[in-house]
Motif scaffolding. Structure first.
Motif, PDB file in Angstrom:
ATOM      1  N   ASP A 182      -0.080 -12.573  16.035  1.00 21.66           N
ATOM      2  CA  ASP A 182       1.206 -13.278  16.043  1.00 21.66           C
ATOM      3  C   ASP A 182       1.790 -13.431  14.656  1.00 21.66           C
ATOM      4  N   SER A 183       0.911 -13.529  13.640  1.00 16.00           N
ATOM      5  CA  SER A 183       1.421 -13.766  12.277  1.00 16.00           C
ATOM      6  C   SER A 183       1.945 -12.496  11.619  1.00 16.00           C
ATOM      7  N   ILE A 184       1.509 -11.340  12.091  1.00 14.66           N
ATOM      8  CA  ILE A 184       1.946 -10.098  11.441  1.00 14.66           C
ATOM      9  C   ILE A 184       3.157  -9.467  12.128  1.00 14.66           C
ATOM     10  N   LEU A 185       3.431  -9.873  13.385  1.00 12.57           N
ATOM     11  CA  LEU A 185       4.565  -9.286  14.103  1.00 12.57           C
ATOM     12  C   LEU A 185       5.844 -10.068  13.844  1.00 12.57           C
ATOM     13  N   PRO A 186       6.980  -9.397  13.743  1.00  5.53           N
ATOM     14  CA  PRO A 186       7.128  -7.928  13.749  1.00  5.53           C
ATOM     15  C   PRO A 186       6.774  -7.335  12.384  1.00  5.53           C
ATOM     16  N   ILE A 187       6.305  -6.078  12.398  1.00  9.83           N
ATOM     17  CA  ILE A 187       5.986  -5.359  11.163  1.00  9.83           C
ATOM     18  C   ILE A 187       7.203  -4.513  10.796  1.00  9.83           C
ATOM     19  N   GLU A 188       7.803  -4.797   9.663  1.00 13.52           N
ATOM     20  CA  GLU A 188       9.063  -4.158   9.279  1.00 13.52           C
ATOM     21  C   GLU A 188       8.830  -3.031   8.266  1.00 13.52           C
ATOM     22  N   ASP A 189       9.850  -2.193   8.154  1.00  7.08           N
ATOM     23  CA  ASP A 189       9.863  -1.087   7.182  1.00  7.08           C
ATOM     24  C   ASP A 189       8.641  -0.189   7.333  1.00  7.08           C
ATOM     25  N   VAL A 190       8.319   0.158   8.549  1.00  2.00           N
ATOM     26  CA  VAL A 190       7.173   1.012   8.823  1.00  2.00           C
ATOM     27  C   VAL A 190       7.617   2.471   8.780  1.00  2.00           C
ATOM     28  N   GLU A 191       6.732   3.327   8.221  1.00  5.00           N
ATOM     29  CA  GLU A 191       6.982   4.762   8.234  1.00  5.00           C
ATOM     30  C   GLU A 191       5.718   5.478   8.685  1.00  5.00           C
ATOM     31  N   ILE A 192       5.915   6.627   9.317  1.00  5.20           N
ATOM     32  CA  ILE A 192       4.802   7.447   9.793  1.00  5.20           C
ATOM     33  C   ILE A 192       4.705   8.683   8.914  1.00  5.20           C
ATOM     34  N   GLU A 193       3.470   9.085   8.593  1.00  6.28           N
ATOM     35  CA  GLU A 193       3.266  10.366   7.928  1.00  6.28           C
ATOM     36  C   GLU A 193       2.055  11.054   8.535  1.00  6.28           C
ATOM     37  N   ASN A 194       2.048  12.370   8.414  1.00  7.60           N
ATOM     38  CA  ASN A 194       0.975  13.165   9.006  1.00  7.60           C
ATOM     39  C   ASN A 194       0.005  13.580   7.909  1.00  7.60           C
ATOM     40  N   GLN A 195      -1.156  12.900   7.875  1.00  4.63           N
ATOM     41  CA  GLN A 195      -2.198  13.220   6.907  1.00  4.63           C
ATOM     42  C   GLN A 195      -3.483  13.470   7.684  1.00  4.63           C
ATOM     43  N   SER A 196      -3.638  14.734   8.132  1.00  5.55           N
ATOM     44  CA  SER A 196      -4.759  15.081   9.011  1.00  5.55           C
ATOM     45  C   SER A 196      -4.809  14.130  10.210  1.00  5.55           C
ATOM     46  N   GLY A 197      -3.666  13.924  10.778  1.00  6.09           N
ATOM     47  CA  GLY A 197      -3.483  12.952  11.848  1.00  6.09           C
ATOM     48  C   GLY A 197      -2.433  11.950  11.429  1.00  6.09           C
ATOM     49  N   PHE A 198      -1.761  11.349  12.380  1.00  2.28           N
ATOM     50  CA  PHE A 198      -0.665  10.435  12.061  1.00  2.28           C
ATOM     51  C   PHE A 198      -1.208   9.088  11.603  1.00  2.28           C
ATOM     52  N   ILE A 199      -0.661   8.598  10.461  1.00  5.80           N
ATOM     53  CA  ILE A 199      -1.037   7.289   9.937  1.00  5.80           C
ATOM     54  C   ILE A 199       0.235   6.581   9.485  1.00  5.80           C
ATOM     55  N   PHE A 200       0.137   5.262   9.222  1.00  3.10           N
ATOM     56  CA  PHE A 200       1.232   4.553   8.580  1.00  3.10           C
ATOM     57  C   PHE A 200       1.233   4.918   7.092  1.00  3.10           C
ATOM     58  N   LYS A 201       2.389   5.144   6.564  1.00 10.93           N
ATOM     59  CA  LYS A 201       2.517   5.548   5.147  1.00 10.93           C
ATOM     60  C   LYS A 201       1.881   4.494   4.241  1.00 10.93           C
ATOM     61  N   ASP A 202       1.073   4.978   3.310  1.00  6.27           N
ATOM     62  CA  ASP A 202       0.393   4.135   2.305  1.00  6.27           C
ATOM     63  C   ASP A 202      -0.647   3.204   2.912  1.00  6.27           C
ATOM     64  N   SER A 203      -1.110   3.513   4.137  1.00  2.16           N
ATOM     65  CA  SER A 203      -2.121   2.646   4.750  1.00  2.16           C
ATOM     66  C   SER A 203      -3.539   3.094   4.449  1.00  2.16           C
ATOM     67  N   THR A 204      -3.712   4.177   3.671  1.00  7.68           N
ATOM     68  CA  THR A 204      -5.057   4.650   3.289  1.00  7.68           C
ATOM     69  C   THR A 204      -5.133   4.824   1.774  1.00  7.68           C
ATOM     70  N   ASN A 205      -6.351   4.668   1.239  1.00  8.80           N
ATOM     71  CA  ASN A 205      -6.584   4.928  -0.195  1.00  8.80           C
ATOM     72  C   ASN A 205      -7.014   6.368  -0.356  1.00  8.80           C
ATOM     73  N   GLN A 206      -6.086   7.175  -0.807  1.00  2.69           N
ATOM     74  CA  GLN A 206      -6.380   8.607  -0.978  1.00  2.69           C
ATOM     75  C   GLN A 206      -6.714   8.898  -2.441  1.00  2.69           C
ATOM     76  N   ILE A 207      -7.760   9.745  -2.677  1.00  9.93           N
ATOM     77  CA  ILE A 207      -8.150  10.094  -4.056  1.00  9.93           C
ATOM     78  C   ILE A 207      -7.168  11.119  -4.617  1.00  9.93           C
ATOM     79  N   LYS A 208      -6.893  11.021  -5.916  1.00  5.52           N
ATOM     80  CA  LYS A 208      -5.956  11.930  -6.546  1.00  5.52           C
ATOM     81  C   LYS A 208      -6.644  13.067  -7.312  1.00  5.52           C
ATOM     82  N   TYR A 209      -7.830  12.766  -7.881  1.00  2.00           N
ATOM     83  CA  TYR A 209      -8.503  13.783  -8.721  1.00  2.00           C
ATOM     84  C   TYR A 209      -9.958  13.869  -8.299  1.00  2.00           C
ATOM     85  N   ILE A 210     -10.529  15.073  -8.478  1.00  2.66           N
ATOM     86  CA  ILE A 210     -11.956  15.294  -8.266  1.00  2.66           C
ATOM     87  C   ILE A 210     -12.607  15.572  -9.606  1.00  2.66           C
TER      88      ILE A 210
END
Length: 471
Positions: A443-471
């Motif tokens: 109840d405290s998080i709804l509604p979730i505003e300014d949501v975007e979808i991106e396809n990163q080996s499957g659909f996720i919410f934009k910026d919802s994962t910590n992706q590594i930049k360098y190896i």
């Protein structure tokens, strides 16, 4: 058909010229104040919740005095009024129903109180509609139409043919002249005769459909016919304007047909409906008033299986689609026929219908479906969501109700949001929302505003994962 019920049209009121404004005063001995009270109680029956009845009862004594005094001074005619409505029957036939106002209905019952004892003393009990103890499925053996016709089909084996004949538009063709003559024949004359006509017919001389008096008017007109043909025919029953005759021979059936036609025309000015006049062997199934009567052939009258009764298909079809509200009316008709299997089948389906009235699936997330890939690059709002789990309690499916900004033809936002929903086993989205729910309540998080979808080996919410930049 705008409604299979009623469409209000207009008021059908009496003329207000001087001839109609005042009629002859009613002698005191014809109606008493207690007669008016009795008539009012009859008029209230089945109408107790109507506003006019409630208002009448608030000043009950004064209103009874008003109606009674108007009878004595001849001004009662000004209270006669009808409301005309159009009704379309299940068979598509259009009828004009004239509903009397409460004052009119009370005066009509005043007439019925006086004429009913006179009529019933002469009634041969062959007209089985709209009378106390009578009807298609009445409990009384003498008053039940189907029990009378069953007796004809099952027991009177000497009757080999039947004649079914009905009147063509009987109410429109019932005239004041014929009714006045019928009243005089039973001794109703003078002022009471005039009163009966004025409360039973509209100002244009028509017998209205939908009033307490109209069925009795038709019975009174038909009384001479009922008495005559009860005497001269082997078997005769009538339901409203439909007449059934059981005959021993084909010649007798044809003879009765022409006698009926001539009597109706020359005595009442009413034509028979030639297209619906039937003469047939009584061994052939007959549809009469919605029921189909069958006589088993080559059966001895002492045998148990003499015949059976079914119903017209269109009635059964409506019964099969009935709901719990109107099912009782169809059940009341069907239990009198031999339809055990049909009743069981419908009642089984009704059990499901009754269950679904009490237990319904929540549809609060329903909206037009959108493919999740069409949300890539679009900012939207998550209004609500539902997560389902597998047998081990792990989330494996999600449904989201989202709001997408509406654009006009120039791609300018209108300020409104289009409701859409997407669903599926989107692991990235499921894992993120599950972790959010552990930190914060839904109840405290709804509604979730300014949501975007991106396809990163499957659909996720934009910026919802910590992706590594360098190896």
């Amino acid at each position: 058909m705008s409604h299979p019920g009623e469409i209000k049209l207009h008021d059908v009121s009496p003329r207000t010229d001087s001839a109609q404004a005042l009629v002859n005063p009613m002698p005191v001995e014809i109606f008493t104040r207690s007669d008016v009270e009795h008539a009012a109680k009859r008029a209230f029956k089945h109408h107790g919740t109507k506003e006019t009845v409630i208002e009448f009862k608030l000043h009950y004594s004064e209103n009874i005095d008003r109606l009674y005094n108007s009878l004595l001074d001849g001004t009662w005619i000004k209270f006669i009024r009808y409301t005309s409505t159009q009704k379309i029957n299940n068979n598509g036939k259009v009828r004009i129903i004239n509903t009397p106002n409460l004052d009119t209905r009370i005066y009509q019952h005043c007439f019925l109180i006086k004429v009913e004892p006179i009529y019933y003393a002469r009634d041969p009990l062959v007209g089985l509609n709209c009378k106390k103890g009578c009807g298609i499925t009445a409990k009384s053996k003498k008053g039940s139409l189907i029990r009378n016709l069953k007796h004809c089909y099952y027991d009177l084996n000497h009757l080999k043919y039947c004649l079914v004949i009905d009147q063509r538009q009987c109410y429109p063709h019932c005239t004041i002249k014929v009714f006045r003559k019928a009243l005089k024949a039973i001794g109703v004359t003078g002022i009471l005769n005039d009163f009966a006509i004025k409360v039973s017919f509209t100002s244009d001389g028509k017998l209205p459909i939908g009033t307490p008096t109209s069925p009795m008017v038709h019975h009174l007109i038909m009384l001479s016919f009922d008495l005559k043909f009860t005497e001269i025919s082997s078997f005769y029953r009538r339901y409203a304007d439909n007449a059934f005759f059981g005959c021993e021979t084909l010649e007798e059936a044809n003879q009765i047909k022409w006698r009926v036609r001539n009597y109706w025309w020359y005595e009442y000015g009413i034509r028979s409906n030639r297209r619906e006049t039937i003469i047939q062997p009584i061994d052939k199934p007959l549809d009469f008033c919605g029921y189909i009567f069958h006589r088993n052939k080559d059966k001895n009258p002492t045998q148990h299986n003499k015949g059976y009764l079914t119903m017209r298909y269109d009635i059964l079809k409506r019964a099969r689609h009935a709901n719990s509200v109107n099912w009782s009316s169809y059940l009341g008709l069907m239990i009198h026929a031999d339809l055990w299997n049909e009743l069981n089948r419908i009642q089984e389906s009704m059990k499901l219908s009754q269950l679904t009235e009490k237990v319904k699936i929540s549809r609060h997330l329903d909206a037009p479906t959108i493919d999740i890939k069409d949300l890539v690059g679009v900012k939207f709002i998550i209004k609500d969501y539902e997560i389902r789990h597998d047998k081990d309690g792990n989330p494996n499916w999600i449904k989201c109700l989202v709001g997408i900004p509406e654009l006009d033809i120039l791609n300018v936002p209108t300020g409104r949001f289009l409701a859409r929903e997407f669903h599926g086993g989107y692991t990235g989205i499921l894992n993120w929302i599950t972790l959010v729910e552990k930190e914060f309540s839904k109840d405290s998080i709804l509604p979730i505003e300014d949501v975007e979808i991106e396809n990163q080996s499957g659909f996720i919410f934009k910026d919802s994962t910590n992706q590594i930049k360098y190896i």
